[in-house]
Write a protein that holds these residues in place. Structure first.
Motif, PDB file in Angstrom:
ATOM      1  N   TYR A  58     106.932 -60.069  44.550  1.00  0.00           N
ATOM      2  CA  TYR A  58     106.325 -59.234  43.523  1.00  0.00           C
ATOM      3  C   TYR A  58     107.276 -58.110  43.119  1.00  0.00           C
ATOM      4  O   TYR A  58     107.977 -57.544  43.966  1.00  0.00           O
ATOM      5  N   ALA A  59     107.274 -57.794  41.838  1.00  0.00           N
ATOM      6  CA  ALA A  59     108.004 -56.628  41.335  1.00  0.00           C
ATOM      7  C   ALA A  59     107.039 -55.454  41.346  1.00  0.00           C
ATOM      8  O   ALA A  59     105.959 -55.533  40.760  1.00  0.00           O
ATOM      9  N   ILE A  60     107.418 -54.358  42.004  1.00  0.00           N
ATOM     10  CA  ILE A  60     106.490 -53.253  42.242  1.00  0.00           C
ATOM     11  C   ILE A  60     106.961 -51.981  41.552  1.00  0.00           C
ATOM     12  O   ILE A  60     108.095 -51.532  41.750  1.00  0.00           O
ATOM     13  N   ASP A  61     106.081 -51.369  40.762  1.00  0.00           N
ATOM     14  CA  ASP A  61     106.266 -49.999  40.289  1.00  0.00           C
ATOM     15  C   ASP A  61     105.333 -49.115  41.107  1.00  0.00           C
ATOM     16  O   ASP A  61     104.171 -49.479  41.337  1.00  0.00           O
ATOM     17  N   TRP A  62     105.824 -47.955  41.528  1.00  0.00           N
ATOM     18  CA  TRP A  62     105.047 -47.094  42.425  1.00  0.00           C
ATOM     19  C   TRP A  62     104.838 -45.729  41.794  1.00  0.00           C
ATOM     20  O   TRP A  62     105.791 -45.086  41.333  1.00  0.00           O
ATOM     21  N   LEU A  63     103.585 -45.262  41.800  1.00  0.00           N
ATOM     22  CA  LEU A  63     103.222 -43.920  41.355  1.00  0.00           C
ATOM     23  C   LEU A  63     102.384 -43.252  42.436  1.00  0.00           C
ATOM     24  O   LEU A  63     101.691 -43.921  43.205  1.00  0.00           O
ATOM     25  N   THR A  64     102.432 -41.908  42.471  1.00  0.00           N
ATOM     26  CA  THR A  64     101.677 -41.163  43.490  1.00  0.00           C
ATOM     27  C   THR A  64     100.603 -40.268  42.896  1.00  0.00           C
ATOM     28  O   THR A  64      99.792 -39.719  43.635  1.00  0.00           O
ATOM     29  N   ASP A  65     100.580 -40.092  41.588  1.00  0.00           N
ATOM     30  CA  ASP A  65      99.683 -39.130  40.939  1.00  0.00           C
ATOM     31  C   ASP A  65      98.785 -39.837  39.924  1.00  0.00           C
ATOM     32  O   ASP A  65      99.252 -40.646  39.128  1.00  0.00           O
ATOM     33  N   GLY A  66      97.505 -39.490  39.943  1.00  0.00           N
ATOM     34  CA  GLY A  66      96.558 -40.115  39.045  1.00  0.00           C
ATOM     35  C   GLY A  66      96.842 -39.857  37.578  1.00  0.00           C
ATOM     36  O   GLY A  66      96.570 -40.707  36.725  1.00  0.00           O
ATOM     37  N   ARG A  67      97.410 -38.703  37.266  1.00  0.00           N
ATOM     38  CA  ARG A  67      97.701 -38.380  35.867  1.00  0.00           C
ATOM     39  C   ARG A  67      98.759 -39.317  35.298  1.00  0.00           C
ATOM     40  O   ARG A  67      98.651 -39.767  34.157  1.00  0.00           O
ATOM     41  N   ASP A  68      99.776 -39.606  36.091  1.00  0.00           N
ATOM     42  CA  ASP A  68     100.804 -40.554  35.643  1.00  0.00           C
ATOM     43  C   ASP A  68     100.237 -41.967  35.532  1.00  0.00           C
ATOM     44  O   ASP A  68     100.589 -42.727  34.631  1.00  0.00           O
TER      45      ASP A  68
END
Length: 222
Positions: A25-35
């Motif tokens: 799988y190619a994964i994009d990672w975010l930590t903040d709900g706004r983003d």
């Protein structure tokens, strides 16, 4: 398949990115709900893994905003709370599945596989089957009858995407968007190379070229 992981616990996110990366799988990672609200609605993800306890905007509100905007991408919720009320709220908000922390990474992998097949209308079986081919996602190989064919990581990712979209015409740019994460350069010419590799291994008829449009998975090798 390109996934969005929205998780603010860094050790867990690192583990999941590594594990899911090995699964192709190619994964994009975010930590903040706004983003997540913006990126989840604007990038072509195949599935989203969403933690509920996020900074900025809570995960439940992120999901509600996605669904209100018409986003139909399947969403699997991660939650540290075992409350039935919270699970019900998540499902009402449009979640397709959920996992309660702590969980085993293999369970997440299997749930992701099941969701991706379900949304394509394919049966949830140990091996992905389409057009006479049987893809073993755990071993990353394909079989047709008694013949088993080994695949490279790139060939596996491409064939899995084709098998989840049988009969559809897929452009090179579309394939590149769904096979690479947002950090990697998307070279559509590489797709052609991997298509040719699959044809050599499985027969030229397995993937049709539609001039000016892209490729169509047929799965009936010569």
């Amino acid at each position: 398949m390109r996934l969005l992981l929205v998780e603010d616990h860094v050790p867990l996110a690192d583990e999941l990115i590594s594990t899911l990366g090995r699964q192709g799988y190619a994964i994009d990672w975010l930590t903040d709900g706004r983003d997540a609200i913006h990126q989840g609605a604007t990038e072509p993800y195949d599935l989203i893994v969403l933690d509920l306890g996020l900074p900025g905007v809570p995960g439940l509100e992120v999901l509600q905003k996605w669904r209100a905007a018409g986003l139909s991408t399947p969403v699997l919720i991660l939650t540290a709370r075992a409350s039935w009320a919270e699970r019900i709220e998540g499902l009402k908000a449009g979640a397709d599945d959920y996992l309660t922390k702590p969980f085993h990474p293999e369970e997440l992998q299997l749930r992701i596989q099941a969701l991706l097949r379900r949304v394509r209308g394919l049966a949830n079986q140990p091996k992905l089957e389409s057009a006479g081919l049987h893809l073993d996602e755990g071993r990353q190989c394909v079989s047709r009858g008694e013949e088993e064919v080994q695949l490279t990581a790139a060939e596996f990712r491409l064939l899995r995407y084709f098998m989840l979209h049988p009969g559809q015409i897929l452009s090179k740019s579309h394939l590149a968007e769904h096979l690479y994460d947002g950090e990697n350069e998307r070279d559509s010419n590489v797709i052609e190379v991997h298509v040719n590799h699959l044809r050599r291994k499985l027969g030229r008829a397995v993937v049709e070229t539609r001039r000016g449009q892209g490729y169509r998975f047929a799965g009936t090798g010569e």
